[in-house]
Scaffold this active site. Sequence first.
Site, PDB file in Angstrom:
ATOM      1  N   ARG A 149       0.915  -1.135  -0.039  1.00 36.05           N
ATOM      2  CA  ARG A 149      -0.118  -0.170   0.065  1.00 36.05           C
ATOM      3  C   ARG A 149       0.786   1.192   0.069  1.00 36.05           C
ATOM      4  NH1 ARG A 149      -3.137  -3.077  -1.306  1.00 36.05           N
ATOM      5  NH2 ARG A 149      -5.305  -3.647  -0.712  1.00 36.05           N
ATOM      6  N   GLU A 178      -3.698   7.863  -4.184  1.00 33.85           N
ATOM      7  CA  GLU A 178      -3.759   7.182  -5.442  1.00 33.85           C
ATOM      8  C   GLU A 178      -5.269   7.660  -6.165  1.00 33.85           C
ATOM      9  OE1 GLU A 178      -3.912   2.963  -5.574  1.00 33.85           O
ATOM     10  OE2 GLU A 178      -1.969   2.868  -4.878  1.00 33.85           O
ATOM     11  N   HIS A 197      -1.024   0.936  -9.651  1.00 31.30           N
ATOM     12  CA  HIS A 197      -2.091  -0.266  -9.117  1.00 31.30           C
ATOM     13  C   HIS A 197      -2.387  -1.299 -10.048  1.00 31.30           C
ATOM     14  CE1 HIS A 197      -3.765  -0.725  -4.834  1.00 31.30           C
ATOM     15  NE2 HIS A 197      -3.547  -1.886  -5.412  1.00 31.30           N
TER      16      HIS A 197
END
Length: 237
Positions: A149, A178, A197
Amino acid sequence: MPDGLLVANAGGAYSPTVAEHALTMMLALIRRLPDAAIAHARQEWDRSIQRDMGSLEGRTVTMLGFGSIGVETARRLKPFGARVIAATRSASPHPLADEVVPIGDLASVLPRTDVLYACLPLGDATRGLIGRTVLDALPDHALVINVARGAVVDKTALLAALLEGRIGGAGLDVTDPEPLPADDPLWRAPNLIITPHVAGNGSAAVDQRLAAVTVDNVNRLAAGAPLTHLVTPRIMD
């Protein structure tokens, strides 16, 4: 979480693909492919990149966390001749780890770490774990790879380390926040690969594994058996 609600995750369905993505980032950085891409765009035959090129052979990869993603990554690193150190809460031995240390003893292995690889959950204990202190303890050629993360890495500290040449490079499939804003200075940092991601995507086998996990849990629920890959409220927080 409401009483009676059970939540399960995908288990290790995405792990092989995430591991492949992480290994790709390691190889791209250690073989200086970002520099080669820049020279390509300029139509330059620049062999100077060979000065900084390396190999995974004989290198030490320290993994923060050694769950299914870490295990799958270690499985892929072994044929390259890399040494694997797993830093975990339990410090339980594993056949794919050459060495295992408690996460609290991470500082003891950082000076001999060539790649620091984050593949562990985000929580109070891991938020900002890769910060100035950890980065300063790494050799100046070391790479940082994060597929966990974004907030596991202190973005400000990482940016400074890259700009000042205190680490060799970084590969991030996750950022904080993000999406990473277009004006974020991290985009312009040297020796950095950012992907949006997507590490778990791109394999039809993922869908097959997801279906198998889902069918198994539906059958377990119908039979009154315990579900697999249950998410606890603590993990969800």
